[in-house]
Write a protein that holds these residues in place. Structure first.
Motif, PDB file in Angstrom:
ATOM      1  N   SER A 275       0.828  -1.195   0.000  1.00  0.00           N
ATOM      2  CA  SER A 275       0.000   0.000   0.000  1.00  0.00           C
ATOM      3  C   SER A 275       0.865   1.249   0.000  1.00  0.00           C
ATOM      4  N   LEU A 276       0.293   2.352  -0.504  1.00  0.00           N
ATOM      5  CA  LEU A 276       0.968   3.636  -0.410  1.00  0.00           C
ATOM      6  C   LEU A 276       1.057   4.061   1.046  1.00  0.00           C
ATOM      7  N   THR A 277       2.168   4.664   1.426  1.00  0.00           N
ATOM      8  CA  THR A 277       2.266   5.236   2.765  1.00  0.00           C
ATOM      9  C   THR A 277       1.445   6.515   2.810  1.00  0.00           C
ATOM     10  N   ARG A 278       1.201   6.997   4.013  1.00  0.00           N
ATOM     11  CA  ARG A 278       0.453   8.247   4.135  1.00  0.00           C
ATOM     12  C   ARG A 278       1.210   9.395   3.471  1.00  0.00           C
TER      13      ARG A 278
ATOM     14  N   GLN B 260       3.215   9.233   0.945  1.00  0.00           N
ATOM     15  CA  GLN B 260       3.075   9.093  -0.505  1.00  0.00           C
ATOM     16  C   GLN B 260       1.692   9.556  -0.976  1.00  0.00           C
ATOM     17  N   LYS B 261       0.665   9.297  -0.163  1.00  0.00           N
ATOM     18  CA  LYS B 261      -0.681   9.752  -0.517  1.00  0.00           C
ATOM     19  C   LYS B 261      -0.754  11.279  -0.502  1.00  0.00           C
TER      20      LYS B 261
ATOM     21  N   ALA C 234       3.021  -0.770   9.062  1.00  0.00           N
ATOM     22  CA  ALA C 234       3.637  -0.434   7.776  1.00  0.00           C
ATOM     23  C   ALA C 234       2.642  -0.017   6.707  1.00  0.00           C
ATOM     24  N   ASN C 235       1.363  -0.450   6.823  1.00  0.00           N
ATOM     25  CA  ASN C 235       0.475  -0.374   5.653  1.00  0.00           C
ATOM     26  C   ASN C 235      -0.855   0.339   5.863  1.00  0.00           C
ATOM     27  N   THR C 236      -1.135   0.870   7.034  1.00  0.00           N
ATOM     28  CA  THR C 236      -2.490   1.368   7.280  1.00  0.00           C
ATOM     29  C   THR C 236      -2.535   2.829   7.707  1.00  0.00           C
ATOM     30  N   GLY C 237      -1.501   3.598   7.399  1.00  0.00           N
ATOM     31  CA  GLY C 237      -1.540   5.027   7.691  1.00  0.00           C
ATOM     32  C   GLY C 237      -1.436   5.383   9.154  1.00  0.00           C
TER      33      GLY C 237
ATOM     34  N   CYS D 195       7.726  -2.744  16.128  1.00  0.00           N
ATOM     35  CA  CYS D 195       7.083  -1.712  15.313  1.00  0.00           C
ATOM     36  C   CYS D 195       7.903  -0.449  15.080  1.00  0.00           C
TER      37      CYS D 195
ATOM     38  N   LEU E 155       7.843   1.726  11.595  1.00  0.00           N
ATOM     39  CA  LEU E 155       7.273   3.065  11.576  1.00  0.00           C
ATOM     40  C   LEU E 155       8.307   4.132  11.241  1.00  0.00           C
TER      41      LEU E 155
END
Length: 535
Positions: free
Chosen positions: A2-5, A7-8, A463-466, A499, A503
């Protein structure tokens, strides 16, 4: 991956920032609208001023049910829609939405008696087209619910509804929306709706990043969906003087399963006010809930249980399971959520009791701004489709996707690793769907007792959920903070080891986040001291 936050945000800033629809609110309603919109081919942006599911949708009673209570109040259509959506969700995502048996004991000279309740259940079964109704003798009742109070017990009624992890449900719907092209960002606040000076039609939104540098963004769109629930009136007023959004607080207690072992949801009408309350198994614990009170505190603050609510809920265990002798020292955690109920005043100007309020949802339209409040966790898909149908005049040529289209993609077709139990494998398939393989490869398959949560889930979510804050990870992406004593404080060194590298936080950031998390947990998820709220 998934895109990181980050990157979004970069994508939002570097693109032309034009969207067919922007959804404000990252709870189940907003997630559902984004899912249906992206699935219909619309360029979709979802923004949430806090974390995804931060509000009501991580603090509900976890029930995906048809609303037997609402049927009893005469809301037949609401019950019909909810029952059929419940069955659809269980069929699409078993492991995320699972059947749960309910048992309602009947005691002599208490309303409702078994005969009347069985009539109600017969109608409920007919609506659902799936019979689950059962009448139990006192002996059969004790087989289902050992330790139940037996004085004056005459019978019990059994039926089936469903239970979920509400926050994971929201995240899963968001992931499905993103798979269809939606851009979904937490900690991005909608500061103002932009309008054309002449027609007052919506032209865009002014957004501000509350999670990092405080950057501002302007996006263009002809359609804004205000799905902020209890916060809806901050962007749009109700369109008459009688209708109001009434924030109602529902609080819960989390107990060790070995102190109050229940294999089903045990319901009764509270002896104090005759409201339906229950004890049910969830994530390796037992939950007692819920209250129903006006929430007078600021909506921007984390809601917390009060001392009066705690004592009210402990009465449930005293009444149902007197031999268990549950006290506040047994409580692992608490949570309180605020329901956005749409209230209409009586002719005399007085409000009805909170538990008597209508749970139907309401839409308001204003030149491209559609606001929604009310509704149920179970019917999020129907609400989303109704919103898009209302907005079709602003989307010429757009066809809303077929009503039979799936909400959830099927899970990846993988062989179960020997290190994961059959039961937990089914849960993981429902929780993560197409991302199942990524979970398997993300880390250790050891569980974080007493739940079935894998350490790999914690690493993958980081890693994947913002995730922006540690409380996002421990209270919403996983429920470690609700099921472990003191919010899992003793495990924080191990959580840090797993984590922190994922992170990318340095030591100062981690220590600051840990202090923040423990402060939030103490203030809003712990046991309130005498005379106050949770501290």
């Amino acid at each position: 991956m998934s895109l990181t936050r980050a990157q979004k945000l970069e994508q939002l800033q570097s693109s032309n920032s034009e969207f067919d629809i922007v959804v404000i609110g990252g709870g189940i309603t907003g997630a559902g609208v984004a899912r249906e919109a992206a699935g219909s081919g619309l360029r979709t942006l979802l923004v949430e001023q806090n974390d995804f599911s931060w509000g009501t949708s991580s603090r509900s009673s976890k029930m995906v049910h048809g609303g037997l209570r609402y049927l009893g109040s005469g809301h037949f259509n609401l019950t019909k829609d909810a029952v059929r959506e419940r069955d659809r969700l269980m069929a699409e995502a078993p492991g995320l939405i699972d059947p749960l048996r309910f048992v309602m004991p009947h005691y002599r000279k208490q309303f409702p008696g078994p005969r009347l309740f069985q009539i109600l259940l017969r109608v409920y079964d007919r609506i659902a087209r799936t019979p689950s109704r059962q009448r139990l003798s006192p002996a059969e009742t004790l087989q289902w619910v050992p330790g139940l109070a037996t004085d004056n017990l005459v019978a019990a009624s059994g039926f089936t509804d469903a239970v979920t992890d509400d926050s994971r449900l929201v995240q899963r719907v968001i992931e499905e929306a993103e798979a269809d092209g939606a851009l979904c960002l937490n900690y991005l606040q909608a500061e103002s709706v932009l309008r054309d000076g002449d027609s007052m039609a919506v032209t865009g939104l002014q957004l501000r990043d509350t999670g990092a540098e405080g950057q501002t963004f302007t996006v263009s769109t002809p359609l804004v969906i205000n799905a902020t629930g209890a916060w809806a009136r901050q962007l749009q007023q109700a369109d008459d003087n009688k209708t109001r959004i009434r924030p109602l607080r529902g609080s819960h207690l989390v107990l060790p399963f070995n102190r109050l072992p229940v294999s089903c949801s045990v319901s009764l009408f509270h002896p104090q006010d005759r409201r339906p309350v229950f004890a049910f198994p969830w994530q390796g614990t037992t939950v007692l809930g819920t209250t129903d009170l006006d929430h007078e505190q600021s909506l921007s603050e984390e809601p917390a249980i009060t001392r009066e609510e705690l004592e009210y809920l402990l009465q449930i265990s005293d009444t149902l399971f007197p031999a268990s002798a549950i006290t506040e020292s047994d409580i692992i955690a608490t949570w309180a959520g605020v329901r956005p109920v749409v209230s209409e005043q009586n002719a005399d100007g007085k409000r009805v009791k909170p538990s008597k309020e209508n749970r139907e949802h309401v839409l308001w339209s204003d030149n491209g701004l559609i606001s929604i409040a009310g509704g149920k966790l179970t019917t999020f898909r129907l609400i989303a489709r109704e919103v898009l149908e209302r907005a079709q005049n602003l989307m010429p040529g757009v066809q809303i996707r077929d009503n039979g289209a799936r909400v959830f993609s099927p899970p990846a077709d993988l062989e179960r690793p020997q290190s994961i139990s059959h039961r937990n494998w089914e849960r993981l398939k429902g929780f993560y769907g197409p991302a199942l393989g990524d979970i398997v490869n993300a880390g250790s398959h050891d569980t974080i007792a007493p739940s079935d949560t894998l350490w790999a889930e914690l690493a993958w979510a980081a890693a994947n959920t913002g995730v922006v804050h540690l409380d996002d990870l421990l209270l919403r992406r996983t429920r470690v903070g609700l099921i472990l004593p003191s919010g899992g404080e003793e495990l924080l060194p191990q959580i840090r080891k797993v984590c922190q590298p994922v992170l990318g936080w340095d030591d100062n950031r981690w220590e600051g986040e840990q202090e923040r998390y423990l402060g939030i947990w103490q203030a809003s998820y712990s046991v309130p001291e005498a005379g106050g709220e949770a501290t």
